[in-house]
Design an enzyme around this catalytic site. Structure first.
Site, PDB file in Angstrom:
ATOM      1  N   ARG A  15       0.836  -1.202   0.000  1.00 39.69           N
ATOM      2  CA  ARG A  15       0.000   0.000   0.000  1.00 39.69           C
ATOM      3  C   ARG A  15       0.874   1.256   0.000  1.00 39.69           C
ATOM      4  NH1 ARG A  15      -3.688  -1.400   5.140  1.00 39.69           N
ATOM      5  NH2 ARG A  15      -1.735  -2.431   5.710  1.00 39.69           N
ATOM      6  N   LYS A  73       1.527   2.117   7.477  1.00 40.02           N
ATOM      7  CA  LYS A  73       1.842   1.312   8.657  1.00 40.02           C
ATOM      8  C   LYS A  73       2.791   2.053   9.585  1.00 40.02           C
ATOM      9  CE  LYS A  73       0.611  -2.158   9.558  1.00 40.02           C
ATOM     10  NZ  LYS A  73      -0.570  -2.444  10.402  1.00 40.02           N
ATOM     11  N   TYR A  92      -1.292   4.592  10.748  1.00 36.23           N
ATOM     12  CA  TYR A  92      -1.697   3.598  11.737  1.00 36.23           C
ATOM     13  C   TYR A  92      -0.532   3.384  12.697  1.00 36.23           C
ATOM     14  CZ  TYR A  92      -5.757   2.216   8.903  1.00 36.23           C
ATOM     15  OH  TYR A  92      -6.944   2.211   8.221  1.00 36.23           O
ATOM     16  N   HIS A  94      -1.155   1.644  16.264  1.00 33.20           N
ATOM     17  CA  HIS A  94      -1.439   0.435  17.055  1.00 33.20           C
ATOM     18  C   HIS A  94      -0.444   0.296  18.210  1.00 33.20           C
ATOM     19  CE1 HIS A  94      -4.503  -0.852  14.235  1.00 33.20           C
ATOM     20  NE2 HIS A  94      -3.641  -0.754  13.244  1.00 33.20           N
ATOM     21  N   GLU A 116      -6.239   4.884  13.664  1.00 30.83           N
ATOM     22  CA  GLU A 116      -7.202   3.963  14.273  1.00 30.83           C
ATOM     23  C   GLU A 116      -7.951   4.526  15.468  1.00 30.83           C
ATOM     24  OE1 GLU A 116      -3.272   3.002  16.311  1.00 30.83           O
ATOM     25  OE2 GLU A 116      -3.935   3.477  14.289  1.00 30.83           O
ATOM     26  N   ASP A 268      -2.937  -7.057  15.169  1.00 33.57           N
ATOM     27  CA  ASP A 268      -2.170  -5.821  15.259  1.00 33.57           C
ATOM     28  C   ASP A 268      -2.452  -5.051  16.545  1.00 33.57           C
ATOM     29  OD1 ASP A 268      -4.693  -4.948  14.584  1.00 33.57           O
ATOM     30  OD2 ASP A 268      -4.129  -4.070  12.669  1.00 33.57           O
TER      31      ASP A 268
END
Length: 367
Positions: A15, A73, A92, A94, A116, A268
């Protein structure tokens, strides 16, 4: 503002955080956009397309040197060197499952805004939803594949055939991931059961699926009963910003069918299965007590063209607000402010603080 778009370096992560169209929108707003050469190739987007949109093609270090870096990411350890106190990082994160990254962001003073935990006025998660839709749909496809005997599974066709029973699919969590997983499983002809803590959500799902799936309250007794029957278990549990609860414990594997499959989309965030661990697209599964475990933490990266456009559709308006106003944009939008996880050495996501025993502040306390 100068905006950087680095190439993703997670294993087989194809991505990219901005399409040429989105880059063009940022440039028309008056921003300068630096795109790392080759960043979009995994999604079928060429350097020439980015250049035509007005972007400057640069090295990884130059992209990371921008005022705001937009990624897909979380930064990996080799990228920690780029973190610094005057950087806005929009991606993101996480963090509840990544103590090393949390510490790196705090030590560097980076302003970390996590996709998120951004919320809409209706309390939904607009930047997590598109990837949850992709991951939920993929979870069933993946599970069906690994139920094949050649992949270590029981040798079961998910939908069965006339005269032969279909597979039993258990979905933990009736949110976006679970609903999409159930939709595909039902469409493939499986028998589907969804467990959730919210009776209201179960009522909604019963209505949406017109009674064609089974709904049950998520209790330990019900989970233990259903894992014995299941051929495929899909974990779709989400506590925004926090570690996922361990709903399937190690001892439950002993009562599951040999060759059954677990796909834990919550990996994740630490996973909702005690025995799950993060895996990669090039080595996605392992077996514990005869049960196949799939723990790829970036599932949507396997369908990057779809995933990139779905994600960028949602992130671009927020990126444009941040580009226009910087951190001040968080003061204007309480939902975007909830995305703030780290700010100049302070942790601003209480759920992450609880995960690691670190003192945290609310975003409004630092802005």
């Amino acid at each position: 503002m100068i905006i950087g778009i680095p190439k993703e370096i997670k294993t087989l992560e194809n991505r990219v955080s901005m399409t040429p169209g989105a880059v063009g929108s940022l440039i028309r707003q008056g921003n300068e956009v630096l795109v790392e050469s080759g960043a979009g190739l995994g999604s079928g987007l060429t350097d020439e397309e980015y250049q035509a949109a007005g972007a400057k093609m640069v090295s990884a270090a130059e992209a990371w040197g921008a005022e705001m870096v937009i990624k897909v990411k979380e930064p990996l350890p080799s990228e920690f060197q780029y973190l610094r106190k005057d950087l806005i990082l929009f991606t993101y994160l996480h963090l509840a499952a990544a103590e090393d990254l949390t510490n790196a962001l705090l030590e560097s003073g980076t302003i970390g805004i996590a996709y998120e935990t951004v919320e809409s006025p209706d309390r939904t998660l607009p930047l997590l939803t598109p990837m949850s839709e992709v991951a939920g749909r993929m979870a069933t496809q993946v599970g069906a594949h690994y139920l094949e005997k050649t992949q270590g599974g029981r040798g079961i066709l998910l939908g069965g055939v006339p005269g032969v029973s279909p597979a039993e699919v258990l979905v933990l969590g009736g949110g976006v991931v679970g609903t999409n997983a159930a939709r595909i499983a039902m469409g493939m002809g499986a028998r589907v059961t969804i467990l959730d803590l919210s009776h209201g959500r179960l009522q909604y799902l019963d209505d949406v699926f017109n009674g064609r799936i089974t709904t049950m309250m998520s209790t330990e007794a019900n989970i233990r009963e259903m894992v014995q029957r299941a051929d495929l278990v899909i974990g779709g549990v989400l506590l925004p910003g926090a570690k996922a609860p361990k709903l399937i414990t190690r001892d439950m594997l002993g009562i599951m069918k040999e060759g059954s499959v677990i796909v834990d989309v919550a990996v994740d965030q630490g996973g909702c299965v005690e025995t799950i661990k993060p895996t990669t697209h090039d080595n996605p599964t392992y077996i514990v007590d005869g049960v196949v475990h799939y723990g790829v933490a970036n599932m949507p990266g396997a369908v990057p063209r779809t995933s990139t456009f779905a994600l960028v559709n949602q992130t671009t308006p927020y990126a444009m607000r941040l580009a226009a106003k910087g951190v001040a944009a968080l003061k204007d939008d309480p939902g975007l402010a909830l995305g703030l996880n780290t700010y100049k050495g302070k942790l601003t996501c209480p759920a992450v603080g609880e995960a690691f025993g670190i003192d945290s502040l609310k975003p409004e306390d630092v802005l």
